[in-house]
Design an enzyme around this catalytic site. Sequence first.
Site, mmCIF file in Angstrom:
data_model
loop_
_atom_site.group_PDB
_atom_site.id
_atom_site.type_symbol
_atom_site.label_atom_id
_atom_site.label_comp_id
_atom_site.label_asym_id
_atom_site.label_seq_id
_atom_site.Cartn_x
_atom_site.Cartn_y
_atom_site.Cartn_z
ATOM 1 C CG HIS A 60 -1.806 -1.256 1.209
ATOM 2 N ND1 HIS A 60 -2.943 -1.348 0.431
ATOM 3 C CD2 HIS A 60 -1.668 -2.448 1.849
ATOM 4 C CE1 HIS A 60 -3.487 -2.549 0.604
ATOM 5 N NE2 HIS A 60 -2.729 -3.230 1.454
ATOM 6 C CG ASP A 66 2.225 5.439 -9.070
ATOM 7 O OD1 ASP A 66 2.294 6.588 -9.572
ATOM 8 O OD2 ASP A 66 2.129 4.403 -9.750
ATOM 9 N NE ARG A 69 -2.717 2.862 -7.046
ATOM 10 C CZ ARG A 69 -3.290 3.180 -5.887
ATOM 11 N NH1 ARG A 69 -2.998 4.334 -5.287
ATOM 12 N NH2 ARG A 69 -4.160 2.377 -5.313
ATOM 13 N N GLY A 93 -12.000 -3.948 -3.575
ATOM 14 C CA GLY A 93 -10.583 -4.021 -3.221
ATOM 15 C C GLY A 93 -10.126 -2.695 -2.645
ATOM 16 C CD GLU A 115 -8.574 -5.201 0.815
ATOM 17 O OE1 GLU A 115 -7.864 -6.209 0.694
ATOM 18 O OE2 GLU A 115 -8.743 -4.366 -0.099
ATOM 19 C CD GLU A 158 -4.732 0.374 -8.698
ATOM 20 O OE1 GLU A 158 -4.890 -0.620 -9.450
ATOM 21 O OE2 GLU A 158 -3.736 0.548 -7.991
ATOM 22 C CD GLU A 167 -2.322 -7.765 -8.497
ATOM 23 O OE1 GLU A 167 -3.188 -7.597 -7.611
ATOM 24 O OE2 GLU A 167 -1.456 -6.918 -8.762
ATOM 25 C CG HIS A 320 2.856 1.044 -8.833
ATOM 26 N ND1 HIS A 320 1.770 1.851 -9.080
ATOM 27 C CD2 HIS A 320 2.351 -0.191 -8.596
ATOM 28 C CE1 HIS A 320 0.664 1.152 -8.998
ATOM 29 N NE2 HIS A 320 0.987 -0.096 -8.705
#
Length: 378
Positions: A60, A66, A69, A93, A115, A158, A167, A320
């Site tokens: 995180h 970043d 982002r 998420g 989450e 995101e 992922e 990133h």
Amino acid sequence: MSLPKKRKIESGGGGSGEGGGEGAEQEDGGEREVARPRRAWCRQERDQQYYECYSDISVHEEMLADRIRTEAYRLGIMRNCAALRGKTVLDVGAGTGILSIFCVQAGARRVYAVEASAIWQQAREVVRLNGLEDRVHVLPGQVETVELPEQVDAIVSEWMGYGLLHESMLSSVLHARAKWLKEGGLLLPASAELFLAPVSDPTLEQRLGFWAHVKQLYDVDMSCLEAFATRCLMGPSEIVLQDLCGEDVLARPQRVAHLDLARAGLEQELQAGVAGRFRFSCYGAAAMHGFAFWFQVTFPGGDSGKPLVLSTSPFHPVTHWKQALLYLNEPVQVEQDTDISGEITLLPCRANHRLLRVQLRYKVGDQEEKAKDFAMED
């Protein structure tokens, strides 16, 4: 999202083919030693391993640090404040909860921050610290199993991994869209595009050329090791993450895929493979080391009418995510107008659906067409 921690990919399998398996005997009746196969991880175990990675604060920290982002998400949300004002939002998420808080700052009445990793506990602390407990509800669990008290007007997430689809988190967003988003609801971001280009990697070029310079350093000729170094560095079928710049791109990039997150059937397309054909004409003479691919996502323009784009292109400030490189087995010298063509397909790995697999077919100039399969490290 992305996972900075990496390990070598585990070999797939665990099942046995016809006539195989533990305890098989030789035809002459003699016994032979059989290696016990490793137990194949089930999908639930793979998911659990994935979620545990996001319990680490370092992940995180990298994402929040970043600025490209995080600022893109903040501005993309704020531009849609008219559509979010007084509405409900699902954050898929949610991580530490910053996107959920951005939605509240844009006027959302309530945000459901879902989450699956243990970081949900820290997200709840962040929400409490900012005095938003009545508007941001942190819900621990997977979005596929969590129950919401109502349908939502918007979904923010995101979900992008390295190379866009590493992922496989997009499938969770699409599940949430189908189950919880109202008809005509807002998706932030709304679409994604994948770009590809042939490239020269200066870092790799330097490493390969090192062996020719050893004699200058120590008066020992090791130039014969350059071929071995090429096999070691370019031979493996690993997707390499590298920060390139515009000067490393050898031809005009092409868009090879466009994903509209509201499109019906997108989930099936992800499973079958996101594919696109390409054809390039090189700018000039250079050593081509492979192909790079990257992505951009687009947020609706809202009242401004001007969509906001978050790009991971080598022609833009670095993020990133960097760029994903697919090395050829050896460098190929290209000249101006050298024709490069082929097809690329992105799909989940067979052994672990969370890992990205890439199938590449390509033809450079007059060379015969070649094929190489790649996978992202875990």
